[in-house]
Design an enzyme around this catalytic site. Sequence first.
Site, PDB file in Angstrom:
ATOM      1  CB  VAL A  39       0.880  -0.854  -3.051  1.00 14.83           C
ATOM      2  CG1 VAL A  39      -0.240  -0.850  -4.065  1.00 14.83           C
ATOM      3  CG2 VAL A  39       1.911   0.218  -3.398  1.00 14.83           C
ATOM      4  CG  ASP A  40      -1.540  -6.438  -0.822  1.00 15.42           C
ATOM      5  OD1 ASP A  40      -1.542  -7.020  -1.906  1.00 15.42           O
ATOM      6  OD2 ASP A  40      -2.243  -6.763   0.139  1.00 15.42           O
TER       7      ASP A  40
END
Length: 183
Positions: A39-40
Amino acid sequence: MQATIGACKLELVTGDITRQATDAIVNAANSWLAGGGGVDGAIHRGGGPGIMEETQRRYPQGCPTGDAVVTGAGKLPARYVIHAVGPIWKDGQNQEESLLASAYRRSLEIAGAQQCASLAFPSLSTGAYAYPLQQAAHIALHTVAAYLRLHGQPQLVRFVLFDDRAYEAYADALTAVLSENRC
Ligand code: ADP
């Protein structure tokens, strides 16, 4: 799948968190706010370098596990990114459950402080941080449902699950959480 909790809506979808046009999206960050995969990586790639510049300027100490911080969302459709730090799964004996619940609660509190009516979460800690999916799904939904019942906002919380396996785990957990509350 969708549930109504008081005046609020709790929604499960499959998809990509970076595409969500909710007021805020939550990042599965690490405590150094240093960028990573999952996600990051997707958030920093999609949002551009301004997000990392802001985290480094405003939060040079990083963010403790179980807590969250907020930045703008750069080129993403959301207005804010709330960077939440979930626990790394070890064996379940290292406060993983309370730290995961806390990461969700702090994200909701920060969304409230920023006047966000809508918020999208990924499944925190269940990728690189290896939290068992079924357990994480139950903690996530139990925590968010309790928060919505108590505070009546944000109006919309959407869980954006990346694949069918995660969606099924969250759907089962939501059914369980809703029935616990009917008792
Ligand atoms: P953590 O380090 O907290 O475990 P990850 O980003 O590695 O965080 O993974 C968290 C979950 O998010 C995993 O279930 C992963 O499949 C999922 N995921 C990865 N990329 C995205 C995305 N772009 N949108 C939504 N979910 C994603």
